[in-house]
Scaffold this motif. Structure first.
Motif, PDB file in Angstrom:
ATOM      1  N   GLU A 111       0.878  -0.926  -0.129  1.00 58.97           N
ATOM      2  CA  GLU A 111       0.225  -0.011   0.169  1.00 58.97           C
ATOM      3  C   GLU A 111       1.167   0.985   0.283  1.00 58.97           C
ATOM      4  O   GLU A 111       1.490   1.490   1.087  1.00 58.97           O
ATOM      5  N   ARG A 112       0.756   1.837  -1.257  1.00 64.88           N
ATOM      6  CA  ARG A 112       1.649   3.320  -0.727  1.00 64.88           C
ATOM      7  C   ARG A 112       1.295   3.855   0.045  1.00 64.88           C
ATOM      8  O   ARG A 112       0.390   4.411  -0.062  1.00 64.88           O
ATOM      9  N   THR A 113       1.803   5.126   0.354  1.00 63.59           N
ATOM     10  CA  THR A 113       2.175   5.863   1.800  1.00 63.59           C
ATOM     11  C   THR A 113       2.906   6.992   1.224  1.00 63.59           C
ATOM     12  O   THR A 113       2.846   7.261   0.310  1.00 63.59           O
ATOM     13  N   GLU A 114       2.007   7.722   2.531  1.00 65.39           N
ATOM     14  CA  GLU A 114       2.458   9.137   2.745  1.00 65.39           C
ATOM     15  C   GLU A 114       4.041   9.749   1.913  1.00 65.39           C
ATOM     16  O   GLU A 114       4.756   9.080   2.628  1.00 65.39           O
ATOM     17  N   ILE A 115       4.482  10.367   1.917  1.00 69.49           N
ATOM     18  CA  ILE A 115       5.598  10.994   1.450  1.00 69.49           C
ATOM     19  C   ILE A 115       6.161  12.328   2.534  1.00 69.49           C
ATOM     20  O   ILE A 115       7.625  13.352   2.258  1.00 69.49           O
ATOM     21  N   ASP A 116       5.082  12.978   2.899  1.00 66.52           N
ATOM     22  CA  ASP A 116       5.057  14.144   3.661  1.00 66.52           C
ATOM     23  C   ASP A 116       6.262  13.849   4.851  1.00 66.52           C
ATOM     24  O   ASP A 116       5.812  12.824   5.430  1.00 66.52           O
ATOM     25  N   PRO A 117       7.050  14.134   4.700  1.00 64.50           N
ATOM     26  CA  PRO A 117       8.110  14.292   6.209  1.00 64.50           C
ATOM     27  C   PRO A 117       7.205  14.770   7.975  1.00 64.50           C
ATOM     28  O   PRO A 117       5.619  15.355   7.416  1.00 64.50           O
ATOM     29  N   PRO A 118       7.928  14.147   8.277  1.00 66.06           N
ATOM     30  CA  PRO A 118       7.559  14.557   9.531  1.00 66.06           C
ATOM     31  C   PRO A 118       7.140  16.099  10.302  1.00 66.06           C
ATOM     32  O   PRO A 118       7.926  16.858   9.920  1.00 66.06           O
ATOM     33  N   LYS A 119       6.150  16.959  11.081  1.00 63.66           N
ATOM     34  CA  LYS A 119       6.113  17.637  11.735  1.00 63.66           C
ATOM     35  C   LYS A 119       6.495  17.791  13.392  1.00 63.66           C
ATOM     36  O   LYS A 119       5.839  16.885  14.087  1.00 63.66           O
ATOM     37  N   ILE A 120       7.571  18.690  12.828  1.00 66.91           N
ATOM     38  CA  ILE A 120       7.979  19.489  14.645  1.00 66.91           C
ATOM     39  C   ILE A 120       8.073  20.072  15.872  1.00 66.91           C
ATOM     40  O   ILE A 120       7.832  21.844  14.898  1.00 66.91           O
TER      41      ILE A 120
ATOM     42  N   GLU B 267       1.769  11.292   9.655  1.00 67.31           N
ATOM     43  CA  GLU B 267       0.499   9.909   9.043  1.00 67.31           C
ATOM     44  C   GLU B 267       1.122   8.322   9.911  1.00 67.31           C
ATOM     45  O   GLU B 267       0.967   7.739  10.405  1.00 67.31           O
ATOM     46  N   SER B 268       2.746   8.450   9.802  1.00 68.59           N
ATOM     47  CA  SER B 268       3.419   7.035  10.011  1.00 68.59           C
ATOM     48  C   SER B 268       4.435   6.557  11.520  1.00 68.59           C
ATOM     49  O   SER B 268       4.250   8.048  12.182  1.00 68.59           O
ATOM     50  N   PRO B 269       4.618   5.643  11.296  1.00 70.55           N
ATOM     51  CA  PRO B 269       5.050   5.794  13.599  1.00 70.55           C
ATOM     52  C   PRO B 269       6.630   6.465  13.452  1.00 70.55           C
ATOM     53  O   PRO B 269       7.106   6.693  11.746  1.00 70.55           O
ATOM     54  N   ILE B 270       7.117   6.684  13.847  1.00 68.21           N
ATOM     55  CA  ILE B 270       8.740   7.951  13.903  1.00 68.21           C
ATOM     56  C   ILE B 270       9.774   6.198  14.228  1.00 68.21           C
ATOM     57  O   ILE B 270       9.450   6.028  15.262  1.00 68.21           O
ATOM     58  N   LYS B 271      10.826   6.515  13.603  1.00 64.24           N
ATOM     59  CA  LYS B 271      11.437   5.486  13.900  1.00 64.24           C
ATOM     60  C   LYS B 271      12.993   6.389  14.695  1.00 64.24           C
ATOM     61  O   LYS B 271      13.567   5.581  15.295  1.00 64.24           O
ATOM     62  N   SER B 272      13.155   7.535  14.509  1.00 65.85           N
ATOM     63  CA  SER B 272      14.488   8.435  14.718  1.00 65.85           C
ATOM     64  C   SER B 272      13.493   9.693  15.354  1.00 65.85           C
ATOM     65  O   SER B 272      13.382  10.499  14.191  1.00 65.85           O
ATOM     66  N   ILE B 273      14.680  10.184  16.098  1.00 68.17           N
ATOM     67  CA  ILE B 273      14.158  11.580  16.843  1.00 68.17           C
ATOM     68  C   ILE B 273      15.643  11.969  17.265  1.00 68.17           C
ATOM     69  O   ILE B 273      15.862  11.422  17.965  1.00 68.17           O
ATOM     70  N   PHE B 274      16.319  12.978  16.516  1.00 67.86           N
ATOM     71  CA  PHE B 274      17.557  13.360  16.935  1.00 67.86           C
ATOM     72  C   PHE B 274      17.290  14.633  17.404  1.00 67.86           C
ATOM     73  O   PHE B 274      16.796  16.083  16.701  1.00 67.86           O
TER      74      PHE B 274
ATOM     75  N   TYR C  73       9.922   5.440   6.778  1.00 64.85           N
ATOM     76  CA  TYR C  73       9.362   5.582   5.819  1.00 64.85           C
ATOM     77  C   TYR C  73      10.341   6.504   4.929  1.00 64.85           C
ATOM     78  O   TYR C  73      10.317   6.254   4.130  1.00 64.85           O
ATOM     79  N   GLY C  74      10.971   6.564   5.476  1.00 60.96           N
ATOM     80  CA  GLY C  74      12.589   7.372   5.641  1.00 60.96           C
ATOM     81  C   GLY C  74      12.088   8.619   5.273  1.00 60.96           C
ATOM     82  O   GLY C  74      13.182   9.603   4.353  1.00 60.96           O
TER      83      GLY C  74
END
Length: 781
Positions: free
Chosen positions: A440-449, A480-487, A524-525
């Motif tokens: 299922e193709r997902t969004e490509i929007d970056p996370p908002k901080i 929209e997606s789970p977060i993998k890392s925060i630095f 999703y990077g």
């Protein structure tokens, strides 16, 4: 006279040699006496003293060698024989003894060299030919052994030589000749026990079982403790399938030799063949107790465990055998068979279980892949009771590694032209598992901080409260997606991996820095990196502000769905922000066009968390937009409100409830609503404008205040608010270092009343603690 002197000198010089020789002979004779009485330890000591005094004392070496042999010090015995041969090279007996010691210690080639020299010195040396026969047999030189045996027989036709001839014939597989020679040996010596047993063993090979048993019986009659006779008879019984008698014979030998592991092993084998597996297990266990590296016993016991259904114990024995095979030759030979048995014992019918760990499946069989990705890295684990034989992803062989009790894989998968990913795993027993995932193709929007503490303005500016070298940062990610890392500045922030839109925290070093960066990446990077500027200008202002940390919240509702849209709120907020610019306001939060849900969430959760986290002491809430006053209750109109549907309005009593949740932190609360009257359920109106408070009045700034100032109209908002305009002008034209809200209320009330509008209402918020303090606007100057 010269002759007399020379003779005297010679006698004088020979006296020590004579004395030493006499002493050496005395020690030698003493050694012989100890030897005669079987005291070989003292005999060795005396012979050694003799050798110390006379290092070439051949007889002393020979006698000491004999005593060493009796004491089981065969290596020292051989060294003595070898030393004696240095001084006496013509002694066939010493060569013979050296050969005999070498034979007894398994040095057969060396033994052959010595025995050949003995025979060279004495051509008719019977014992040497007999020893030579045995040496050739050990070296598997059968024709030489036969020749040596014939020479021995030629020298003497006796029982031993016929016995040796029988051994040679048996090893050459001439069994009939061997039988004849053993019989001749017995005829020569009717008490020759070894010959009876050798004949019985041979007749078992010839399948003459009853004769073999009789031969063993003859040997036992001659020597009831001769264990070889019982063991050989047991072999005849086994061949006759008479297991009880065979087991009885081995049991008798065990009584004679209770610590002989080989006897327990033999009886265990008999029990196993007789299908008495529990008894077999007991005997193999005894073998292992006597020798914990007895690999054959582990192998045999494992088989009996299998037959009794104890597969767990069988596996353990096979696994032990696997460990032993690294060092044990016998175990290595058994390994192939043990591996086969272990393989069969471990056979199961359960299919492997496949779990994808990256990207995490959604609803079990859906993999979300960014729309712009043509290849993904697929990671996962396989769980199975057995080893995995093969793994394929979209029918392409994929490598995997075993890690503890699971198998792990990581592979690049081309997803540019496929809508499914199929994974198949097969274990060594050909149990297969196929799983298919829908792409299922997902969004490509970056996370908002968003930074919650210290609070960041809309332009990403953070006002520091002190000059501490570290800052505790708390924020939130929206994606929209789970977060993998925060630095944060390359420091990994703490957050819950399984939480949607997670909060994150970290303590960072800000010494000599004017900004910090936050980088968030989803599974999703998709990645966002945002800089936050550090502003230290307000540190001194905050220290000099008696109101403490002061925040202003503007709620600007302009664009409505069912009500007329407004231009006024935007102008009002701009006007107020300009007026407040000269005052010590630490933060301004500006919210636009909020729905009812947005308003409820902001006041009950978001603003509460921000105030608690940032320790706000003075809070001004300004509402600009439509309002309603119904049944003595004031309402703010959300942008999604419906006309004549009171339920879709925001009851400002709900605002009061939210304010109560952070009243223990905030000292001063001021709510200003330029929409409608707040109503008696929200505030306690004052009959007259209270006296103007002085900035120097410490009680006014330290004591709690909960105040509300609202316009009194019952109609919808207008685009040109006299209320806001006067409020802003009063602030802008204030010449003093501070101005209390009472001063502003007075001026606004006068201006609005003159303009023929209803008088604004000012009072204390019902239900909130008020200690008669008040709200001051403190000038930056």
């Amino acid at each position: 006279m010269k002759r007399i002197i020379l003779t005297a000198v010679t006698i004088f010089l020979l006296i020590p040699v004579f004395l030493f020789s006499q002493n050496a002979r005395q020690f030698y004779k003493a050694g012989l006496n100890f030897k005669a009485s079987n005291n070989h330890k003292d005999a060795i000591e005396q012979f050694s003293k003799a050798i110390e005094l006379n290092p070439d004392y051949v007889d002393a070496y020979v006698e000491r060698a004999y005593s060493y042999e009796i004491n089981d010090q065969v290596n020292l015995a051989f060294e003595d024989y070898k030393r004696a041969l240095v001084f006496e090279t013509k002694s066939e007996e010493i060569y013979y003894n050296a050969a005999r010691v070498c034979y007894n210690t398994g040095k057969y080639k060396q033994a052959l060299d010595y025995v050949n020299k003995a025979i060279d010195l004495r051509k008719k040396y019977l014992e040497a030919y007999q020893l030579q026969t045995n040496i050739f047999l050990k070296l598997d030189k059968l024709e030489d052994a036969q020749l040596a045996s014939q020479k021995a027989l030629a020298l003497k036709d006796n029982d031993l030589n016929h016995f040796l001839a029988g051994q040679v014939a048996e090893q050459m597989n001439n069994l009939n000749l061997a039988e004849e020679e053993y019989v001749k040996a017995i005829i020569k010596n009717r008490k020759y026990v070894e010959a009876y047993v050798a004949l019985a063993d041979l007749r078992i090979k010839l399948n003459k079982l009853d004769q073999a048993i009789n031969d063993c019986n003859s040997a036992i009659r001659l020597d009831q403790n001769y264990t070889d006779a019982y063991l050989t008879r047991s072999k005849a019984y086994i061949k006759k399938l008479d297991y009880p008698h065979a087991i009885d014979d081995v049991s008798r030998t065990i009584l004679l030799k209770p610590n002989n592991k080989q006897l327990y092993f033999i009886r265990g084998n008999y029990y196993q063949e007789f299908t008495q597996h529990q008894n077999a297990i007991s005997d193999y266990t005894k073998v292992i107790m006597l020798d914990d590296k007895a690999s054959e016993a582990y192998y045999k016991r494992a088989f009996s465990y299998e037959q009794t259904g104890n597969f767990k114990a069988a596996k353990k024995d096979y696994q032990t055998l696997t460990k032993l095979s690294e060092y044990d030759v016998v175990a290595k030979k058994l390994m192939d068979s043990a591996d086969e048995r272990l393989f069969e014992l471990n056979r199961e019918e359960s299919s492997p279980e496949i779990a994808i760990t990256e990207p995490l499946p959604y609803d079990y069989d859906v993999l979300k892949v960014p729309r712009n990705k043509s290849e993904i890295t697929l990671k996962g684990k396989i769980f199975d009771e057995s080893d995995i034989k093969a793994l394929k992803i979209n029918n392409i062989a994929t490598p995997f590694l075993k890690n503890d009790d699971k198998f792990e894989f990581s592979a690049g998968v081309d997803v540019s032209k496929v809508d499914l990913i199929s994974i198949s795993a097969v274990d060594v027993y050909d149990n297969m598992k196929n799983v298919t995932y829908v792409i299922e193709r997902t969004e490509i929007d970056p996370p908002k901080i968003a930074i919650l503490a210290p609070y960041a303005s809309d332009n990403g500016e953070i006002y520091l409260e002190n000059n501490d070298p570290t800052v505790y940062v708390e924020g939130k990610i929206a994606d929209e997606s789970p977060i993998k890392s925060i630095f944060i500045n390359d420091v990994s922030a703490s957050f819950k991996l399984d939480e949607t839109n997670p909060l994150f925290t970290a303590t960072i070093n800000v010494s000599n820095k004017d900004k910090f960066s936050v980088r968030a990446t989803d599974i999703y990077g998709n990645e966002t990196e945002k800089d936050f500027m550090l502003n230290r200008e307000g540190i001194s202002l905050l220290e000099n502000n008696p109101m403490g940390k002061t925040w202003v919240v503007f709620i600007e509702n302009s664009i409505y769905e069912s009500f007329p849209s407004l231009d006024g709120p935007s102008k009002d907020v701009t006007l107020m922000r300009s007026a407040l610019a000269r005052y010590d306001i630490h933060k301004i939060i500006h919210k636009k066009d909020l729905t009812k849900k947005d308003m409820e969430r902001f006041f009950s959760i978001e603003l509460r968390d921000l105030i608690r986290t940032n320790r706000v002491e003075a809070l001004l809430v300004w509402y600009a937009g439509h309002g309603k006053f119904i049944n003595e209750t004031g309402y703010w109109i959300p942008v999604d409100a419906k006309r004549d549907d009171e339920f879709t309005y925001f009851n400002i009593s709900a605002l009061r409830a939210s304010l109560q949740s952070y009243s223990n932190i905030v000292t001063h609360v001021l709510v200003i609503t330029d929409a409608c009257e707040s109503g008696p359920t929200f505030y306690q109106a004052m009959r007259e404008i209270p006296k103007v408070r002085d900035c120097a009045d410490w009680e006014a700034t330290r004591l709690k205040s909960s105040q509300v100032f609202s316009s009194a109209g019952y109609e919808l908002a207008i685009d040109n608010s006299q209320f806001t305009r006067t409020f802003a002008n009063t602030l802008a034209n204030n010449p003093n270092t501070c101005i209390p809200i009472e001063s502003i209320v007075s001026k606004v009330t006068t201006a609005v009343t003159k303009n023929n509008q209803q008088k604004p209402k000012f009072g204390k918020i019902t239900g909130l603690e008020d200690e008669d303090g008040t709200f001051f606007f403190i000038s930056k100057n």
